[in-house]
Design a protein around this motif. Structure first.
Motif, PDB file in Angstrom:
ATOM      1  N   ALA A 424       0.858  -1.206   0.004  1.00  0.00           N
ATOM      2  CA  ALA A 424       0.067  -0.141  -0.145  1.00  0.00           C
ATOM      3  C   ALA A 424       0.796   1.235  -0.114  1.00  0.00           C
ATOM      4  N   ASP A 425       1.922   1.353   0.811  1.00  0.00           N
ATOM      5  CA  ASP A 425       2.907   2.473   0.816  1.00  0.00           C
ATOM      6  C   ASP A 425       3.254   2.707  -0.630  1.00  0.00           C
ATOM      7  N   ALA A 426       3.851   1.782  -1.202  1.00  0.00           N
ATOM      8  CA  ALA A 426       4.486   1.608  -2.548  1.00  0.00           C
ATOM      9  C   ALA A 426       3.429   2.018  -3.703  1.00  0.00           C
ATOM     10  N   ASP A 473     -13.559  -5.153  -4.661  1.00  0.00           N
ATOM     11  CA  ASP A 473     -12.731  -6.310  -4.679  1.00  0.00           C
ATOM     12  C   ASP A 473     -13.215  -7.231  -3.853  1.00  0.00           C
ATOM     13  N   PRO A 474     -13.827  -8.255  -3.970  1.00  0.00           N
ATOM     14  CA  PRO A 474     -14.566  -9.102  -2.832  1.00  0.00           C
ATOM     15  C   PRO A 474     -13.607  -9.776  -1.491  1.00  0.00           C
ATOM     16  N   LEU A 475     -12.371 -10.072  -2.266  1.00  0.00           N
ATOM     17  CA  LEU A 475     -11.392 -10.482  -1.157  1.00  0.00           C
ATOM     18  C   LEU A 475     -10.846  -9.297  -0.165  1.00  0.00           C
ATOM     19  N   ARG A 476     -10.401  -8.128  -0.767  1.00  0.00           N
ATOM     20  CA  ARG A 476      -9.997  -6.992   0.005  1.00  0.00           C
ATOM     21  C   ARG A 476     -11.104  -6.669   0.843  1.00  0.00           C
ATOM     22  N   LEU A 477     -12.441  -6.230   0.440  1.00  0.00           N
ATOM     23  CA  LEU A 477     -13.556  -5.915   1.245  1.00  0.00           C
ATOM     24  C   LEU A 477     -13.728  -7.068   2.493  1.00  0.00           C
ATOM     25  N   ARG A 478     -13.714  -8.417   2.266  1.00  0.00           N
ATOM     26  CA  ARG A 478     -13.855  -9.100   3.459  1.00  0.00           C
ATOM     27  C   ARG A 478     -12.736  -8.878   4.220  1.00  0.00           C
ATOM     28  N   GLN A 479     -11.640  -8.616   3.732  1.00  0.00           N
ATOM     29  CA  GLN A 479     -10.241  -8.464   4.694  1.00  0.00           C
ATOM     30  C   GLN A 479     -10.614  -7.307   5.713  1.00  0.00           C
ATOM     31  N   LYS A 555      -5.947   1.312   4.394  1.00  0.00           N
ATOM     32  CA  LYS A 555      -5.269   1.157   3.004  1.00  0.00           C
ATOM     33  C   LYS A 555      -6.464   0.679   2.123  1.00  0.00           C
ATOM     34  N   ILE A 556      -7.173  -0.366   2.732  1.00  0.00           N
ATOM     35  CA  ILE A 556      -8.003  -0.854   1.711  1.00  0.00           C
ATOM     36  C   ILE A 556      -8.897   0.213   1.287  1.00  0.00           C
ATOM     37  N   ALA A 557      -9.402   0.644   2.320  1.00  0.00           N
ATOM     38  CA  ALA A 557     -10.762   1.689   1.950  1.00  0.00           C
ATOM     39  C   ALA A 557     -10.226   2.774   1.059  1.00  0.00           C
ATOM     40  N   GLY A 573     -18.469   2.741  23.840  1.00  0.00           N
ATOM     41  CA  GLY A 573     -17.973   1.929  22.863  1.00  0.00           C
ATOM     42  C   GLY A 573     -17.454   2.956  21.599  1.00  0.00           C
ATOM     43  N   ALA A 574     -17.167   2.189  20.370  1.00  0.00           N
ATOM     44  CA  ALA A 574     -16.579   3.017  19.385  1.00  0.00           C
ATOM     45  C   ALA A 574     -17.420   2.356  18.201  1.00  0.00           C
ATOM     46  N   THR A 575     -17.119   3.204  17.144  1.00  0.00           N
ATOM     47  CA  THR A 575     -17.905   2.982  15.728  1.00  0.00           C
ATOM     48  C   THR A 575     -16.703   3.170  14.506  1.00  0.00           C
ATOM     49  N   PHE A 576     -16.538   2.327  13.650  1.00  0.00           N
ATOM     50  CA  PHE A 576     -15.399   2.558  12.853  1.00  0.00           C
ATOM     51  C   PHE A 576     -16.445   2.335  11.449  1.00  0.00           C
ATOM     52  N   THR A 577     -16.333   3.519  10.483  1.00  0.00           N
ATOM     53  CA  THR A 577     -17.127   3.836   9.315  1.00  0.00           C
ATOM     54  C   THR A 577     -16.199   3.924   8.029  1.00  0.00           C
ATOM     55  N   ALA A 578     -16.495   2.600   7.161  1.00  0.00           N
ATOM     56  CA  ALA A 578     -15.572   2.834   5.959  1.00  0.00           C
ATOM     57  C   ALA A 578     -16.600   3.437   4.881  1.00  0.00           C
ATOM     58  N   THR A 579     -16.054   4.323   4.085  1.00  0.00           N
ATOM     59  CA  THR A 579     -17.004   4.931   2.906  1.00  0.00           C
ATOM     60  C   THR A 579     -15.901   4.506   1.696  1.00  0.00           C
ATOM     61  N   LEU A 580     -16.790   3.690   0.838  1.00  0.00           N
ATOM     62  CA  LEU A 580     -15.793   3.098  -0.394  1.00  0.00           C
ATOM     63  C   LEU A 580     -16.652   3.686  -1.574  1.00  0.00           C
ATOM     64  N   THR A 581     -16.006   3.890  -2.776  1.00  0.00           N
ATOM     65  CA  THR A 581     -16.459   4.286  -3.940  1.00  0.00           C
ATOM     66  C   THR A 581     -17.058   2.991  -4.488  1.00  0.00           C
ATOM     67  N   ASN A 582     -18.388   3.093  -4.909  1.00  0.00           N
ATOM     68  CA  ASN A 582     -18.977   1.827  -5.599  1.00  0.00           C
ATOM     69  C   ASN A 582     -18.844   2.273  -7.240  1.00  0.00           C
ATOM     70  N   ARG A 583     -17.838   1.383  -7.666  1.00  0.00           N
ATOM     71  CA  ARG A 583     -17.463   1.394  -9.168  1.00  0.00           C
ATOM     72  C   ARG A 583     -18.513   1.062 -10.035  1.00  0.00           C
ATOM     73  N   GLY A 584     -19.560   0.357  -9.842  1.00  0.00           N
ATOM     74  CA  GLY A 584     -20.646   0.010 -10.432  1.00  0.00           C
ATOM     75  C   GLY A 584     -21.425   1.195 -10.978  1.00  0.00           C
ATOM     76  N   ASP A 585     -21.604   2.261 -10.037  1.00  0.00           N
ATOM     77  CA  ASP A 585     -22.530   3.489 -10.272  1.00  0.00           C
ATOM     78  C   ASP A 585     -21.576   4.628 -10.939  1.00  0.00           C
TER      79      ASP A 585
END
Length: 586
Positions: A424-426, A473-479, A555-557, A573-585
């Motif tokens: 990811a850094d590279a 990317d299904p694998l990275r999304l599950r990760q 990095k995946i997000a 508690g805490a909440t972690f929110t990932a916002t990703l681009t839906n490339r299909g739209d």
């Protein structure tokens, strides 16, 4: 510090450059001055109208609006008085039409220009048409016809504006108004931009059409009011390109023939000095001029040398300081910024580079320490069990192999995490997006983590808005989701709850993982995505994780065109929110 060889010295190079430039400037200036002087000496009186081009323009206007030169004398006398020049008009056979004053004979002189409104000097006027547009000829509509033409053009103007374009109505010398497009938004193809011919224009226009047809040897020629010539095939009813082009070439000649009786005949224009000829200027190569040029050259060279030495010395001093700072073993020495010129910018850049190197070195040392610490625990455990087997204190049985395998797997996870972060850094963390159902992917990850959640006494639930199909990317999304779930389960504690919420829309998808753990202190919240960071440094790796899950998730997000944020209220508690681009739209 080693001395710079003289031939590489900045001062010497600046000196050579400055002297070369000065010599080139002096030579070029002297050559231009000599050339200009020579041209002035050779120039004949009245050869050019550069003194006042308006003389030609005013006489051309007169010729275009009169049939002869009988009334031009007051105009010539007025222009000659204002310019202090002698203005003479002659016929083409050198008969004087009008002369503003007496003077030497101009029979052998070269005329300044030929005044012919049907053969305008394009180089002198900068126009594109040989026939002056102020020549009216027989094409002057009556007052009533002009009024009707204006009414038609007002309707055309409204039509053009209805297409979103803009135009203006102008009136030429002949009194016929016309429409000029000033801004074209959409072509007004339904608008009549050129009005039909009036009754008084039809006769002359028909005569012009016949002249074009006779010149082109065509039985019939079509001529529009805006003077566009077309030859149409009588059988096919379409224009014939080669015959049309030949007929169009006859248009200027036909107009010349038709308009010739309405303009003044061609005249030769002379603009000369009224008194004695100007005495020749001194030769640019005389002894006096050569001495003056040589003295000026020497002064310029001396000034160039002095300025170069002074400026070069001032330039070299800060450069030497920068060189000494760059040669420091640590490379972290700061240099003073003495100005806002290029050297000042260079000093600022070197200071910033030193600061970045310091930060990079500190991060590198911390990274090495963290990696060594992370790898030490599993390696120490593996080594201890193997030495126990060697010393006979343990036997190689199923439980021991399981422990060794678990430690090896943990070690492999750390190595994989470090590899992902390095990629990811590279910028080489590759994504392979494909259509997938967001809910199904999250359900799969939740099912995998249900056993660990149950073992920790944590309730794991999911909540979805619809069943959207996304491209990711299904694998990275599950990760990403797995790392967030692992972190949430680990920090919730027995009796806690972890909830995964997901939604998609408008080209974006959002995944939020919330837990009911102890939360994160406000001062620690900005550091949750730092590598190997844990709020409680006393946590062991068995309970605190590797410290790489959240950085990898972020990095995946980011690789999906989004980001990862954290919100927390201590004790809730805490909440972690990932916002990703839906490339299909997109």
């Amino acid at each position: 510090m080693s001395r710079v060889p003289p031939h590489r010295s900045l001062i010497l190079r600046l000196l050579v450059t400055s002297v070369t430039i000065a010599i080139a400037a002096v030579v070029a200036t002297s050559w231009l001055a000599a050339r200009s002087t020579s041209q002035t000496i050779r120039q004949e009186i009245g050869q050019s109208l550069s003194d006042d081009k308006s003389v030609y323009d005013e006489l051309l206007t007169y010729a275009a609006t009169h049939k002869d030169w009988s009334g031009v004398r007051p105009l010539v006398a007025d222009r000659a008085h204002k310019l202090g020049r002698r203005i003479t008009l002659m016929t083409e056979n050198r008969q004087v039409i009008v002369d503003s004053t007496t003077g030497p004979s101009l029979d052998l002189a070269r005329p300044s220009a030929g005044v012919d409104p049907l053969g305008v000097d394009l180089a002198l006027t900068g126009r594109t048409e040989r026939i002056d547009p102020r020549v009216v000829g027989p094409y002057r509509p009556t007052a009533a016809e002009q009024k009707e033409l204006r009414r038609q053009l007002d309707e055309s103007l409204e039509c053009v504006r209805s297409f979103g374009s803009e135009a203006i109505v102008t009136t030429g010398p002949h009194g016929r108004p016309k429409l000029a497009i000033t801004r074209m938004t959409k072509e007004p193809y339904l608008c009549q931009l050129v009005p039909e011919l009036t009754r008084s224009e039809r006769g002359p226009f028909e005569s012009l059409r016949k002249l074009v047809a006779a010149c082109a040897d065509e039985p019939d020629v079509t001529l529009t009011p805006d003077l566009i010539v077309t030859v149409v095939d009588p059988v096919k009813g379409v224009p014939v390109p080669d015959r049309t082009e030949r007929a169009a070439q006859c248009l200027d000649g036909a107009r010349y023939t038709q308009l010739k009786p309405y303009v003044a005949p061609t005249a030769l224009l002379f603009v000369t000095d009224p008194g004695n000829p100007v005495a020749p200027a001194a030769s640019p190569f005389s002894r006096q001029n050569l001495v003056r040029t040589g003295t000026t050259t020497a002064i310029v060279l001396v000034l160039a040398v002095l300025v170069t030495v002074v400026v070069g010395g001032r330039l070299v001093r800060p450069l030497r300081a920068l060189t000494e700072a760059a040669r420091q073993p640590s490379g972290y020495k700061r240099v003073p910024v003495t100005g806002k010129d290029e050297i000042g910018y260079l000093a600022t850049a070197l200071n910033e580079l030193a600061e970045r190197r310091e930060r990079s070195e500190e991060q590198r040392k911390a990274m090495v320490n963290d990696v060594a610490h992370e790898l030490r625990n599993p390696l120490t455990n593996i080594r201890s069990w193997l030495e126990a087997v060697q010393d006979g204190l343990a036997t190689v049985d199923g439980p021991l192999l399981t422990r060794l395998h678990d430690e090896t797997v943990h070690l492999q996870h750390i190595v994989d995490d470090l590899r992902d972060l390095a990629a990811a850094d590279a910028g080489s963390l590759r994504m392979h997006p494909e259509p997938m159902y967001l809910d199904d992917a999250i359900e799969q990850v939740a099912d995998v983590h249900q056993p660990s959640a149950a073992a920790a006494g944590v309730s794991l639930t999911t909540s979805f808005t619809g069943d959207p199909e996304v491209v990711a990317d299904p694998l990275r999304l599950r990760q990403l989701v797995g790392n967030l779930l692992s972190n949430a389960i680990r920090h919730s504690g027995p009796g806690g709850t972890v909830t995964v919420r997901a939604s998609a829309g408008a080209g974006r998808m959002t995944i939020a993982v919330a837990d009911t753990g102890a939360g994160i202190a406000a001062e620690d919240l900005p550091r949750v995505f730092d590598r190997f960071w844990r709020a409680d440094e006393s946590r062991t790796r068995s309970t605190g994780g590797s410290g790489l899950g959240l950085p990898i998730a972020r990095k995946i997000a980011e690789a999906h065109g989004g980001g990862l944020t954290a919100e927390s209220t201590p004790g809730e508690g805490a909440t972690f929110t990932a916002t990703l681009t839906n490339r299909g739209d997109t």
